[in-house]
Design a protein around this motif. Structure first.
Motif, PDB file in Angstrom:
ATOM      1  N   ALA A 104      -0.358  -8.131   7.804  1.00  0.00           N
ATOM      2  CA  ALA A 104      -0.996  -8.843   6.693  1.00  0.00           C
ATOM      3  C   ALA A 104      -1.610 -10.162   7.152  1.00  0.00           C
ATOM      4  O   ALA A 104      -2.535 -10.660   6.522  1.00  0.00           O
ATOM      5  N   TYR A 107      -2.757 -13.112   4.742  1.00  0.00           N
ATOM      6  CA  TYR A 107      -2.893 -12.568   3.392  1.00  0.00           C
ATOM      7  C   TYR A 107      -1.545 -12.194   2.796  1.00  0.00           C
ATOM      8  O   TYR A 107      -0.556 -12.052   3.506  1.00  0.00           O
ATOM      9  N   GLU A 108      -1.536 -12.021   1.495  1.00  0.00           N
ATOM     10  CA  GLU A 108      -0.317 -11.647   0.786  1.00  0.00           C
ATOM     11  C   GLU A 108       0.134 -10.245   1.199  1.00  0.00           C
ATOM     12  O   GLU A 108      -0.695  -9.359   1.412  1.00  0.00           O
ATOM     13  N   GLN A 109       1.441 -10.082   1.320  1.00  0.00           N
ATOM     14  CA  GLN A 109       1.993  -8.779   1.692  1.00  0.00           C
ATOM     15  C   GLN A 109       1.709  -7.764   0.581  1.00  0.00           C
ATOM     16  O   GLN A 109       1.944  -8.039  -0.593  1.00  0.00           O
ATOM     17  N   ASN A 117      -4.269  -1.298   0.213  1.00  0.00           N
ATOM     18  CA  ASN A 117      -4.271  -2.594   0.911  1.00  0.00           C
ATOM     19  C   ASN A 117      -3.613  -2.511   2.282  1.00  0.00           C
ATOM     20  O   ASN A 117      -3.985  -3.252   3.182  1.00  0.00           O
ATOM     21  N   LYS A 120      -6.229  -1.323   4.690  1.00  0.00           N
ATOM     22  CA  LYS A 120      -7.235  -2.326   5.068  1.00  0.00           C
ATOM     23  C   LYS A 120      -6.766  -3.059   6.293  1.00  0.00           C
ATOM     24  O   LYS A 120      -7.462  -3.485   7.125  1.00  0.00           O
TER      25      LYS A 120
END
Length: 120
Positions: A104, A107-109, A117, A120
């Protein structure tokens, strides 16, 4: 090039062929090779090759094969929705196996069942 009133539009018009029989023979030989190689193709060999025999692969492959059987036999919309749910669960299981929290970055988990997600 036309010979014996048969068109050979799939080949270079400037090339010289001895006759339509030679072209036909070439096509038949090519088709026979393709059929022969298709008969020897085993999808499970392909799966083993691309998964490098990781321990989760046989489990997920078994689930996918059972879903594939349903695709051929199911007729109702609810059945196909069930297939979609099963495929989603397989993707989530795969992503949970592959994903590590360090991926991650800043970024947020993603949530445990958030395949999109994680991919990504």
């Amino acid at each position: 090039m036309k010979e014996d009133n048969a068109s050979i539009n799939l080949y270079s018009q400037g090339a010289y062929y001895f006759g339509i029989d030679e072209v036909y023979s070439f096509c038949m030989g090519l088709m026979e090779r393709m059929r022969s190689s298709y008969e020897k193709y085993n999808p499970e060999d392909f799966v083993h090759a691309i998964t490098l025999d990781i321990e989760i692969a046989p489990k997920l492959f078994r689930k996918l094969k059972s879903v594939a059987l349903f695709i051929d036999t199911d007729k109702e919309i609810e059945d196909f929705q069930s297939i979609g749910v099963q495929c989603r669960e397989i993707l989530i299981e795969l992503s949970n196996y592959i994903y590590t929290p360090s991926m991650a970055g800043v970024y947020e988990q993603p949530k445990r069942s958030d395949f999109k997600n994680k991919a990504k």
